[in-house]
Each structure stands twice: as structure tokens, then as C-alpha cells.
Design a protein around this motif. Sequence first.
Motif, PDB file in Angstrom:
ATOM      1  N   LEU A   1       0.948  -1.294  -0.116  1.00 21.51           N
ATOM      2  CA  LEU A   1       0.091  -0.064   0.109  1.00 21.51           C
ATOM      3  C   LEU A   1       0.899   1.321   0.031  1.00 21.51           C
ATOM      4  N   ASP A   2       0.139   2.412  -0.276  1.00 17.91           N
ATOM      5  CA  ASP A   2       1.094   3.597  -0.176  1.00 17.91           C
ATOM      6  C   ASP A   2      -0.082   4.692   0.279  1.00 17.91           C
ATOM      7  N   TYR A   3       0.419   6.030   0.137  1.00 20.91           N
ATOM      8  CA  TYR A   3      -0.429   6.699   0.659  1.00 20.91           C
ATOM      9  C   TYR A   3      -1.764   7.204   0.348  1.00 20.91           C
ATOM     10  N   SER A   4      -1.798   6.960  -0.934  1.00 23.80           N
ATOM     11  CA  SER A   4      -3.041   7.197  -1.521  1.00 23.80           C
ATOM     12  C   SER A   4      -4.193   5.971  -1.211  1.00 23.80           C
ATOM     13  N   THR A   5      -3.663   4.894  -0.550  1.00 22.26           N
ATOM     14  CA  THR A   5      -4.496   3.652  -0.116  1.00 22.26           C
ATOM     15  C   THR A   5      -4.552   3.700   1.486  1.00 22.26           C
ATOM     16  N   LEU A   6      -3.962   4.527   2.234  1.00 15.48           N
ATOM     17  CA  LEU A   6      -4.039   4.638   3.417  1.00 15.48           C
ATOM     18  C   LEU A   6      -5.457   4.740   4.158  1.00 15.48           C
ATOM     19  N   SER A   7      -5.818   3.817   4.983  1.00 21.08           N
ATOM     20  CA  SER A   7      -7.150   4.065   5.474  1.00 21.08           C
ATOM     21  C   SER A   7      -7.089   3.284   6.672  1.00 21.08           C
ATOM     22  N   ALA A   8      -8.425   2.905   7.218  1.00 24.09           N
ATOM     23  CA  ALA A   8      -8.549   2.116   8.456  1.00 24.09           C
ATOM     24  C   ALA A   8      -7.423   1.055   8.591  1.00 24.09           C
TER      25      ALA A   8
END
Length: 165
Positions: free
Chosen positions: A147-154
Motif C-alpha cells: 500500500l501507499d499514501y493513496s490507499t492509506l485508510s483504517a
Amino acid sequence: MQPKLLYIIRHAKAEEFSFDKTDFERGLIDKGVKRAGEHALILKKQFSNHDDKILIVSSTARRAVQTAQIFADIIGYPEDKIQWCPAIYEAHYLEILKNINNISANYNQVLVFGHNPGLSDLISYISDEFVNLKTANIACLKIVEGLDYSTLSANTANLNKLIGD
């Protein structure tokens, strides 16, 4: 692919609230300047050797700006490359997350400077660990592999360590 690291940093100790200036204009006190410098030195040692893929993003409130500038100076980051983000000031954690989600995957390490309760709530949301950042504290988070910053979530980052009191 190198793991993406996210450093959430609460501004250093600032002047007490008064009617002489707005909350937005409150600056750092000497104790805050000193502690920010100490924590920046600790963080500098954590960085990958000569990784030039670093981004600093900061609230535009005076105390956050001053804290970001102290860190930038100590880690050798050009102040003119800091991304100033007015939306971080007094923001809900999901608003802060939206701004992080817009960061390019080209960066390996991102430092975000802002305010509570938004920052502490963000850390708890993305790492599923309760954190209450004190002034000048740093939460060091590693984003889940792939993952990266664009997919960061819960629950998509792991809290590696807290720097500070």
C-alpha cells in the motif's frame, strides 16, 4: 518496493491562549523550540541513509509552521519544499487523511505536522492503536506492504514507535 513511512508530528509547546491574538497566531515558547529540536535530532537518526524521497506537509498555523521549520532545518530538508496545507488546521482526522491520500507514492517518508485531536484520532484510525500525542511527539508509522499514501485508510499502518514523553 521500499516500505512507506509516515511520521505524524504534533506541533511543539505553544503560547497559552489569550485574547491578544487568535489561536492560529500562537507561536512556540522556548520550551517548545528546545523540545522540537531534540525530537528532530532523534528522528533524523531514524531516517534511511540519504533518502531524498522525503516530503514535509504542515498546517499553516504559526506553531505548526515553526515546528516544521525546526525539523526541516535539523534533518536538512529545504524549507521551500515544505507543502503548506491550511486544511490541516483544526481538521477532523478524515480531512487530514484525505490530504495524505493525495501524496504521491514517489515519496518513501512523509512528515505531517498538525494539531490534536485530529492527529491522535488519525493515528488511532489508521493503526488501530490508541495514541494521544503530546506536544512535539512523533508517531512513526509503517504503511502495510503493497500500500501507499493513496490507499492509506483504517488499519492499514502499524505504529512502530512514539518519540517523545
